[in-house]
Design a protein around this motif. Structure first.
Motif, PDB file in Angstrom:
ATOM      1  N   LEU A 132      35.026  13.445  77.247  1.00 45.75           N
ATOM      2  CA  LEU A 132      34.231  13.533  76.246  1.00 45.75           C
ATOM      3  C   LEU A 132      33.433  12.500  75.678  1.00 45.75           C
ATOM      4  O   LEU A 132      32.243  12.580  75.425  1.00 45.75           O
ATOM      5  CB  LEU A 132      35.339  13.990  74.992  1.00 45.75           C
ATOM      6  CG  LEU A 132      35.561  15.521  74.632  1.00 45.75           C
ATOM      7  CD1 LEU A 132      36.433  15.652  73.343  1.00 45.75           C
ATOM      8  CD2 LEU A 132      34.011  15.938  74.183  1.00 45.75           C
ATOM      9  N   ARG A 133      34.131  11.271  75.760  1.00 47.63           N
ATOM     10  CA  ARG A 133      33.264  10.145  75.282  1.00 47.63           C
ATOM     11  C   ARG A 133      31.892  10.056  76.197  1.00 47.63           C
ATOM     12  O   ARG A 133      30.721   9.390  75.657  1.00 47.63           O
ATOM     13  CB  ARG A 133      33.967   8.879  75.520  1.00 47.63           C
ATOM     14  CG  ARG A 133      33.276   7.647  74.689  1.00 47.63           C
ATOM     15  CD  ARG A 133      34.240   6.574  74.738  1.00 47.63           C
ATOM     16  NE  ARG A 133      35.513   6.454  73.943  1.00 47.63           N
ATOM     17  CZ  ARG A 133      36.701   6.336  74.634  1.00 47.63           C
ATOM     18  NH1 ARG A 133      36.793   6.499  75.825  1.00 47.63           N
ATOM     19  NH2 ARG A 133      37.624   6.399  73.964  1.00 47.63           N
ATOM     20  N   LYS A 134      32.174  10.280  77.473  1.00 44.83           N
ATOM     21  CA  LYS A 134      30.916  10.119  78.347  1.00 44.83           C
ATOM     22  C   LYS A 134      29.896  11.304  78.542  1.00 44.83           C
ATOM     23  O   LYS A 134      28.941  11.433  79.361  1.00 44.83           O
ATOM     24  CB  LYS A 134      31.431   9.804  80.018  1.00 44.83           C
ATOM     25  CG  LYS A 134      32.208   8.576  79.990  1.00 44.83           C
ATOM     26  CD  LYS A 134      32.910   8.244  81.199  1.00 44.83           C
ATOM     27  CE  LYS A 134      33.595   6.887  81.378  1.00 44.83           C
ATOM     28  NZ  LYS A 134      34.457   6.817  82.394  1.00 44.83           N
ATOM     29  N   LYS A 135      30.196  12.178  77.781  1.00 45.65           N
ATOM     30  CA  LYS A 135      29.693  13.571  78.151  1.00 45.65           C
ATOM     31  C   LYS A 135      28.151  13.400  77.538  1.00 45.65           C
ATOM     32  O   LYS A 135      27.753  12.824  76.619  1.00 45.65           O
ATOM     33  CB  LYS A 135      30.455  14.619  77.134  1.00 45.65           C
ATOM     34  CG  LYS A 135      29.626  15.882  77.500  1.00 45.65           C
ATOM     35  CD  LYS A 135      30.727  16.930  76.892  1.00 45.65           C
ATOM     36  CE  LYS A 135      30.239  18.667  77.213  1.00 45.65           C
ATOM     37  NZ  LYS A 135      30.799  18.749  78.606  1.00 45.65           N
ATOM     38  N   GLU A 141      27.616  20.403  82.582  1.00 47.76           N
ATOM     39  CA  GLU A 141      28.870  19.419  82.925  1.00 47.76           C
ATOM     40  C   GLU A 141      30.199  20.450  82.549  1.00 47.76           C
ATOM     41  O   GLU A 141      30.286  21.203  81.639  1.00 47.76           O
ATOM     42  CB  GLU A 141      28.892  18.497  81.751  1.00 47.76           C
ATOM     43  CG  GLU A 141      27.538  17.501  81.737  1.00 47.76           C
ATOM     44  CD  GLU A 141      27.712  16.173  80.937  1.00 47.76           C
ATOM     45  OE1 GLU A 141      28.732  15.440  81.009  1.00 47.76           O
ATOM     46  OE2 GLU A 141      26.770  16.129  80.226  1.00 47.76           O
ATOM     47  N   PRO A 142      31.040  19.951  83.196  1.00 47.47           N
ATOM     48  CA  PRO A 142      32.478  20.639  83.109  1.00 47.47           C
ATOM     49  C   PRO A 142      33.047  20.584  81.669  1.00 47.47           C
ATOM     50  O   PRO A 142      32.945  19.314  81.205  1.00 47.47           O
ATOM     51  CB  PRO A 142      33.346  20.132  84.319  1.00 47.47           C
ATOM     52  CG  PRO A 142      32.812  18.790  84.680  1.00 47.47           C
ATOM     53  CD  PRO A 142      31.174  18.896  84.292  1.00 47.47           C
ATOM     54  N   ARG A 143      33.693  21.443  81.233  1.00 43.54           N
ATOM     55  CA  ARG A 143      34.375  21.203  79.887  1.00 43.54           C
ATOM     56  C   ARG A 143      35.512  20.490  80.121  1.00 43.54           C
ATOM     57  O   ARG A 143      36.400  21.054  80.815  1.00 43.54           O
ATOM     58  CB  ARG A 143      34.371  22.451  79.122  1.00 43.54           C
ATOM     59  CG  ARG A 143      32.980  23.275  78.815  1.00 43.54           C
ATOM     60  CD  ARG A 143      33.548  24.702  77.983  1.00 43.54           C
ATOM     61  NE  ARG A 143      34.232  25.438  78.903  1.00 43.54           N
ATOM     62  CZ  ARG A 143      34.822  26.628  78.289  1.00 43.54           C
ATOM     63  NH1 ARG A 143      34.717  26.796  77.203  1.00 43.54           N
ATOM     64  NH2 ARG A 143      35.257  27.347  79.156  1.00 43.54           N
ATOM     65  N   SER A 144      35.989  19.766  78.797  1.00 44.73           N
ATOM     66  CA  SER A 144      37.036  19.114  78.747  1.00 44.73           C
ATOM     67  C   SER A 144      38.241  20.121  78.248  1.00 44.73           C
ATOM     68  O   SER A 144      37.862  21.072  77.641  1.00 44.73           O
ATOM     69  CB  SER A 144      37.140  17.734  77.916  1.00 44.73           C
ATOM     70  OG  SER A 144      36.866  18.102  76.849  1.00 44.73           O
TER      71      SER A 144
END
Length: 366
Positions: A132-135, A141-144
């Motif tokens: 999440l922090r690097k999103k 982008e794949p979801r956490s």
């Protein structure tokens, strides 16, 4: 004008027509939506029970003194109370962190439990925080796992399949959320409210909440409390039948709604999540830091900068809603049941949470 015409039209399933209207509506024209930050029309000031909550207890819950709150009612909806953000600076951050880091932990139940092995859902925060922090901003982008979270149940765990609570599916209700709920209920005239069940909903910009009534609690004399954090939304409050057209209103970060009395069993829904009206990534009330000197016995905890960075990234495109209920009256017990289990099942469109993209293809996917 279009919303007003749909409202006047009435007839079979008037609520559904307005739900679709606001779901698809251009967000630049929402003039028919009640805004409690600029009340008028059918909105009136509502009285609170100021003496029922001491300033110290309000501070301990992260709230301003009740004498400083503003509370509103809506003509035609007795028992409905809207309290625009009464939280002290920085205190909303605590509830956001709890909803993302603590409350999804076992033994509480979440939608991911229906599709994943238990060991995979033990630490959603730990598995998601770096991602999440690097999103970035790319939709590809794949979801956490945290971004796949749709609901969490607390206390008496709601069974989405039977639409019931049961004595044998219960875990400890969080003491901090219970304390907050008790103070808000008391301020609204409901002393002795017991927080026994909670449903946390996690929304993104493509999420909505289907048309439903919260009637599974055995005691309807106690209010339903709703707390919102993050991005804004449109909330629809209807009548006792779906043929009655609802009133649309904005809910912003920090706002609290109380449904009691006549309004306790009304149809309601959330057709749309909206960017906060300030035009900033996060509402300004979430930018405020928590005071370094918290009162003795405060249920509010300081969030580390690292934790808040994760929460803030999540909230850039999301909204969190906590609803708290008292299930049983004092001394009341659950009736004997046969043939039901305590496993929470995935909600359908008209029960609780829906995701528009998933709904079209696989209604019960995360």
């Amino acid at each position: 004008a279009a919303a007003a015409a749909l409202t006047r039209e009435g007839g079979e399933d008037a609520f559904r027509r307005l739900f679709r209207f606001y779901r698809q509506r251009d967000t630049s024209d929402l003039r028919g939506v009640v805004d409690f930050s600029a009340p008028g029309g059918q909105v009136f000031r509502s009285q609170l029970s100021i003496s029922s909550v001491s300033d110290q207890d309000a501070y301990r819950a992260g709230l301003q003194p009740v004498s400083q709150w503003k509370a509103y009612g809506l003509s035609g909806y007795p028992g409905f109370i809207f309290i625009p953000n009464p939280f002290l600076p920085g205190c909303q951050r605590h509830w956001v962190k709890q909803c993302l880091k603590l409350y999804p932990q076992k033994p509480n139940v979440c939608n991911l439990d229906l599709h994943m092995a238990p060991e995979k859902t033990i630490d959603l925060w730990g598995q998601s925080k770096e991602q999440l922090r690097k999103k970035g901003s790319s939709k590809w982008e794949p979801r956490s796992l945290l971004e796949k979270l749709r609901w969490v149940t607390l206390g008496y765990h709601y069974n989405w399949d039977t639409k019931k609570y049961s004595a044998n599916h219960h875990t400890h209700f969080p003491s901090d959320l219970a304390f907050l709920s008790e103070q808000v209920a008391a301020a609204c005239g409901f002393q002795g409210f017991q927080a026994q069940a909670g449903i946390l909903n996690y929304y993104h910009f493509d999420s909505s909440l289907g048309i439903h009534v919260d009637e599974s609690e055995l005691d309807h004399s106690r209010p339903l409390l709703s707390f919102s954090f993050g991005q804004s939304s449109i909330f629809l409050l209807g009548g006792l039948k779906r043929e009655e057209a609802p009133t649309a209103m904005f809910m912003h970060s920090g706002d609290i709604m109380v449904m009691s009395g006549f309004s306790r069993l009304l149809y309601h829904a959330v057709p749309r999540v909206l960017p906060n009206p300030e035009g900033t990534t996060l509402p300004s009330c979430l930018d405020q830091a928590l005071s370094s000197d918290l009162p003795v016995g405060s249920v509010i905890e300081h969030s580390s900068d690292e934790d808040w960075q994760v929460c803030a990234k999540y909230l850039q495109s999301s909204r969190i809603n906590m609803t708290v209920r008292q299930v049983l009256a004092e001394g009341q017990e659950f009736p004997e049941e046969s043939g039901t289990n305590g496993n929470s099942q995935a909600p359908t469109e008209d029960s609780h949470h829906e995701n528009s993209k998933a709904k079209r293809h696989k209604p019960n996917t995360v």
